[in-house]
Design an enzyme around this catalytic site. Structure first.
Site, PDB file in Angstrom:
ATOM      1  N   GLY A  12       3.322  -5.299   9.415  1.00  0.00           N
ATOM      2  CA  GLY A  12       4.166  -5.498   8.468  1.00  0.00           C
ATOM      3  C   GLY A  12       5.356  -4.357   8.656  1.00  0.00           C
ATOM      4  O   GLY A  12       5.692  -4.059   9.957  1.00  0.00           O
ATOM      5  N   GLY A  15       3.839  -1.101  10.403  1.00  0.00           N
ATOM      6  CA  GLY A  15       3.251  -1.409  11.653  1.00  0.00           C
ATOM      7  C   GLY A  15       4.354  -1.517  12.476  1.00  0.00           C
ATOM      8  O   GLY A  15       4.163  -1.148  13.937  1.00  0.00           O
ATOM      9  N   ALA A 133      11.174   1.392   5.104  1.00  0.00           N
ATOM     10  CA  ALA A 133      11.401   0.402   6.379  1.00  0.00           C
ATOM     11  C   ALA A 133      10.980  -0.985   5.697  1.00  0.00           C
ATOM     12  O   ALA A 133      10.254  -0.972   4.595  1.00  0.00           O
ATOM     13  CB  ALA A 133      10.374   0.696   7.323  1.00  0.00           C
ATOM     14  N   LYS A 188       2.349  12.863  -3.512  1.00  0.00           N
ATOM     15  CA  LYS A 188       3.032  11.749  -3.582  1.00  0.00           C
ATOM     16  C   LYS A 188       2.540  10.697  -4.882  1.00  0.00           C
ATOM     17  O   LYS A 188       3.176  10.052  -5.435  1.00  0.00           O
ATOM     18  CB  LYS A 188       3.144  10.856  -2.349  1.00  0.00           C
ATOM     19  CG  LYS A 188       3.846   9.899  -2.148  1.00  0.00           C
ATOM     20  CD  LYS A 188       4.116   9.152  -0.641  1.00  0.00           C
ATOM     21  CE  LYS A 188       5.093   7.926  -0.872  1.00  0.00           C
ATOM     22  NZ  LYS A 188       4.980   7.243   0.490  1.00  0.00           N
ATOM     23  N   ASN A 192       4.355   8.594  -7.729  1.00  0.00           N
ATOM     24  CA  ASN A 192       4.365   7.113  -7.630  1.00  0.00           C
ATOM     25  C   ASN A 192       3.664   6.658  -9.026  1.00  0.00           C
ATOM     26  O   ASN A 192       4.023   5.532  -9.643  1.00  0.00           O
ATOM     27  CB  ASN A 192       3.593   6.736  -6.563  1.00  0.00           C
ATOM     28  CG  ASN A 192       4.465   6.786  -5.316  1.00  0.00           C
ATOM     29  OD1 ASN A 192       5.634   6.975  -5.308  1.00  0.00           O
ATOM     30  ND2 ASN A 192       3.791   6.660  -4.265  1.00  0.00           N
ATOM     31  N   GLU A 269      -0.421  -1.914  -4.915  1.00  0.00           N
ATOM     32  CA  GLU A 269      -1.493  -0.902  -4.552  1.00  0.00           C
ATOM     33  C   GLU A 269      -1.633  -0.096  -5.783  1.00  0.00           C
ATOM     34  O   GLU A 269      -2.392   0.977  -5.545  1.00  0.00           O
ATOM     35  CB  GLU A 269      -0.819   0.099  -3.399  1.00  0.00           C
ATOM     36  CG  GLU A 269      -0.408  -0.885  -2.284  1.00  0.00           C
ATOM     37  CD  GLU A 269       0.160   0.097  -1.057  1.00  0.00           C
ATOM     38  OE1 GLU A 269      -0.551   0.016  -0.201  1.00  0.00           O
ATOM     39  OE2 GLU A 269       1.186   0.568  -1.090  1.00  0.00           O
TER      40      GLU A 269
HETATM   41  N1  LIG Z   1       7.582   0.224   4.108  1.00  0.00           N
HETATM   42  C1  LIG Z   1       7.746   1.305   3.685  1.00  0.00           C
HETATM   43  O1  LIG Z   1       8.739   1.805   3.464  1.00  0.00           O
HETATM   44  C2  LIG Z   1       6.708   2.414   3.314  1.00  0.00           C
HETATM   45  C3  LIG Z   1       6.901   3.861   3.403  1.00  0.00           C
HETATM   46  C4  LIG Z   1       6.058   4.626   3.258  1.00  0.00           C
HETATM   47  C5  LIG Z   1       4.545   4.139   3.101  1.00  0.00           C
HETATM   48  N2  LIG Z   1       4.316   2.655   3.108  1.00  0.00           N
HETATM   49  C6  LIG Z   1       2.831   2.649   3.058  1.00  0.00           C
HETATM   50  O2  LIG Z   1       2.382   2.032   4.136  1.00  0.00           O
HETATM   51  C7  LIG Z   1       1.507   0.997   4.206  1.00  0.00           C
HETATM   52  C8  LIG Z   1       1.815  -0.435   4.797  1.00  0.00           C
HETATM   53  O3  LIG Z   1       3.163  -0.763   3.969  1.00  0.00           O
HETATM   54  P1  LIG Z   1       4.142  -1.789   4.631  1.00  0.00           P
HETATM   55  O4  LIG Z   1       5.450  -1.786   3.847  1.00  0.00           O
HETATM   56  O5  LIG Z   1       4.146  -1.837   6.063  1.00  0.00           O
HETATM   57  O6  LIG Z   1       3.258  -3.362   4.166  1.00  0.00           O
HETATM   58  P2  LIG Z   1       3.668  -4.731   4.802  1.00  0.00           P
HETATM   59  O7  LIG Z   1       4.997  -4.868   5.130  1.00  0.00           O
HETATM   60  O8  LIG Z   1       3.070  -5.656   3.517  1.00  0.00           O
HETATM   61  O9  LIG Z   1       2.805  -4.809   5.804  1.00  0.00           O
HETATM   62  C9  LIG Z   1       1.183  -4.787   5.609  1.00  0.00           C
HETATM   63  C10 LIG Z   1       0.742  -5.676   6.945  1.00  0.00           C
HETATM   64  O10 LIG Z   1      -0.700  -5.565   6.824  1.00  0.00           O
HETATM   65  C11 LIG Z   1      -0.885  -6.777   7.510  1.00  0.00           C
HETATM   66  N3  LIG Z   1      -2.489  -7.013   7.192  1.00  0.00           N
HETATM   67  C12 LIG Z   1      -3.326  -7.025   6.083  1.00  0.00           C
HETATM   68  N4  LIG Z   1      -4.657  -7.198   6.608  1.00  0.00           N
HETATM   69  C13 LIG Z   1      -4.841  -7.429   7.409  1.00  0.00           C
HETATM   70  C14 LIG Z   1      -5.864  -7.617   8.349  1.00  0.00           C
HETATM   71  N5  LIG Z   1      -7.041  -7.653   8.154  1.00  0.00           N
HETATM   72  N6  LIG Z   1      -5.689  -7.590   9.821  1.00  0.00           N
HETATM   73  C15 LIG Z   1      -4.354  -7.471  10.475  1.00  0.00           C
HETATM   74  N7  LIG Z   1      -3.171  -7.154   9.374  1.00  0.00           N
HETATM   75  C16 LIG Z   1      -3.393  -6.933   8.289  1.00  0.00           C
HETATM   76  C17 LIG Z   1      -0.261  -7.740   6.481  1.00  0.00           C
HETATM   77  O11 LIG Z   1      -0.361  -9.359   7.188  1.00  0.00           O
HETATM   78  P3  LIG Z   1      -0.352 -10.233   6.127  1.00  0.00           P
HETATM   79  O12 LIG Z   1       1.145 -10.275   5.777  1.00  0.00           O
HETATM   80  O13 LIG Z   1      -0.843 -11.551   6.727  1.00  0.00           O
HETATM   81  O14 LIG Z   1      -1.159 -10.040   4.796  1.00  0.00           O
HETATM   82  C18 LIG Z   1       1.118  -7.172   6.796  1.00  0.00           C
HETATM   83  O15 LIG Z   1       1.611  -7.555   7.881  1.00  0.00           O
HETATM   84  C19 LIG Z   1       1.409   0.824   2.546  1.00  0.00           C
HETATM   85  O16 LIG Z   1       0.184   1.447   1.908  1.00  0.00           O
HETATM   86  C20 LIG Z   1       2.609   1.427   2.212  1.00  0.00           C
HETATM   87  O17 LIG Z   1       2.600   1.902   0.885  1.00  0.00           O
HETATM   88  C21 LIG Z   1       5.317   1.982   3.386  1.00  0.00           C
END
Ligand SMILES: NC(=O)c1ccc[n+]([C@@H]2O[C@H](COP(=O)([O-])OP(=O)(O)OC[C@H]3O[C@@H](n4cnc5c(N)ncnc54)[C@H](OP(=O)(O)O)[C@@H]3O)[C@@H](O)[C@H]2O)c1
Length: 304
Positions: A12, A15, A133, A188, A192, A269
């Protein structure tokens, strides 16, 4: 392939951001996708695209799935949402080496503790990030807000920070070591748990919580209850009210990730944010009625 390659679980926003940043450094991270998503992405041969500070980059990243993994994993960064983290690691558990390193980048708390318990021989670290991101499309990440990520061990006897050196220096993302990562996670979470659920319930932007009316009154109650829990846990944070109001003002036009999840009918979450706080409060016999009422009303609105 090097035996200490970084593996990134979840493709996502975070990642893709971390994978692209490692590629930029000349590393060869491998992205682990669910089996169901793997085939489609593999067949498309799409490069990983990163847009940051007005520049765009493309990288060729190796993608794998639990079924196609064919090497031991010594270093893993988990980039799923909190509710998926344990299940995701379990899907590749048989490949994790006994003394491997796991870095967890989930928001909220509870998932890190569960994983730390489930993987006692591995060195489990957690991160708390202020980066922003989003995915413009699958495998196309936009680094919209340059922030900082603090990383630190979930247990005292974890390995030395040296094993994370290549994330700490000469790296596109700002990553800093932190000896008190649980405190950072609490800081944090405290912000939140006041803002995110309310924005989802009222389907509003962060700044709209400061409306001098019903929303702000509720925000003030949530802050007061959160402060009581932090005080009972002996967690000292700078003034919560200043920080919460500051975030609402500085990000007035932003739609919180929780509100976005709610709008799209995805699980939020919040069980790892307000839910974690409520559990702690109940163990300490501290009343957190506003948090409970918020979670009840969210559930009644179909937001989980
Ligand atoms: N994005 C930001 O700006 C940000 C900033 C700070 C912290 N965070 C934290 O970082 C974490 C990730 O956030 P994100 O924004 O990157 O979320 P996201 O865009 O929803 O990405 C999560 C990814 O994990 C995948 N996933 C879920 N279960 C899986 C499994 N069993 N095997 C492989 N992949 C799997 C999902 O795939 P599917 O779509 O197929 O489910 C999705 O691609 C969260 O806790 C968020 O709060 C995010």
């Amino acid at each position: 392939m090097k035996s200490d390659n970084w593996y990134i679980l979840g493709a996502g926003s975070m990642g893709c951001l971390w994978a692209a940043s490692l590629c930029h450094k000349g590393e060869a991270p491998r992205l682990i996708l669910r089996d169901s998503n793997y085939q489609q992405l593999k067949e498309s041969h799409a490069p990983l695209k990163l847009t940051t500070a007005g520049q765009s980059f493309q990288y060729h990243v190796d993608v794998v799935s639990p079924e196609t993994l064919n090497a031991p994993i010594n270093r893993l960064i988990v980039c799923t949402k909190a509710q998926n983290a344990l299940e995701a690691i379990n899907s590749i558990k048989s490949h994790l080496t006994e003394s491997g390193q796991i870095l967890l980048l989930q928001n909220g708390m509870g998932s890190q503790q569960a994983i730390n318990e489930a993987f006692p021989t591995q060195s489990v670290w957690a991160g708390s990030s202020t980066d922003g991101a989003y995915l413009a499309a699958p495998f196309e990440v936009c680094h919209a807000g340059q922030g900082e990520t603090w990383i630190g061990p979930m247990t005292d006897n974890s390995v030395s920070v040296d094993r994370f050196n290549d994330l700490l220096s000469n790296f596109r993302l700002k990553v800093s070591p932190c000896d008190t990562i649980e405190q950072k996670l609490w800081e944090k979470l405290a912000i939140n748990c006041c803002i995110n659920g309310l924005t989802a319930l009222f389907n509003c932007r962060n700044g709209e919580l400061l409306d001098n009316g019903e929303k702000q009154a509720w925000l003030d109650l949530l802050m007061a209850e959160t402060c009581s829990v932090l005080t009972a846990l002996d967690i000292h944070t700078p003034s919560l009210k200043e920080r919460v109001y500051g975030v609402c003002q500085a990000t007035a036009n932003n739609i919180s990730s929780t509100c976005q999840d709610a709008r799209q009918g995805r699980a939020t979450e919040l069980p790892f944010i307000n839910g974690f706080l409520i559990n702690k409060a109940e163990n300490l016999s501290i009343p957190v009625n506003s948090h409970k009422q918020l979670m009840d009303q969210l559930r009644a609105s179909g937001i989980n």
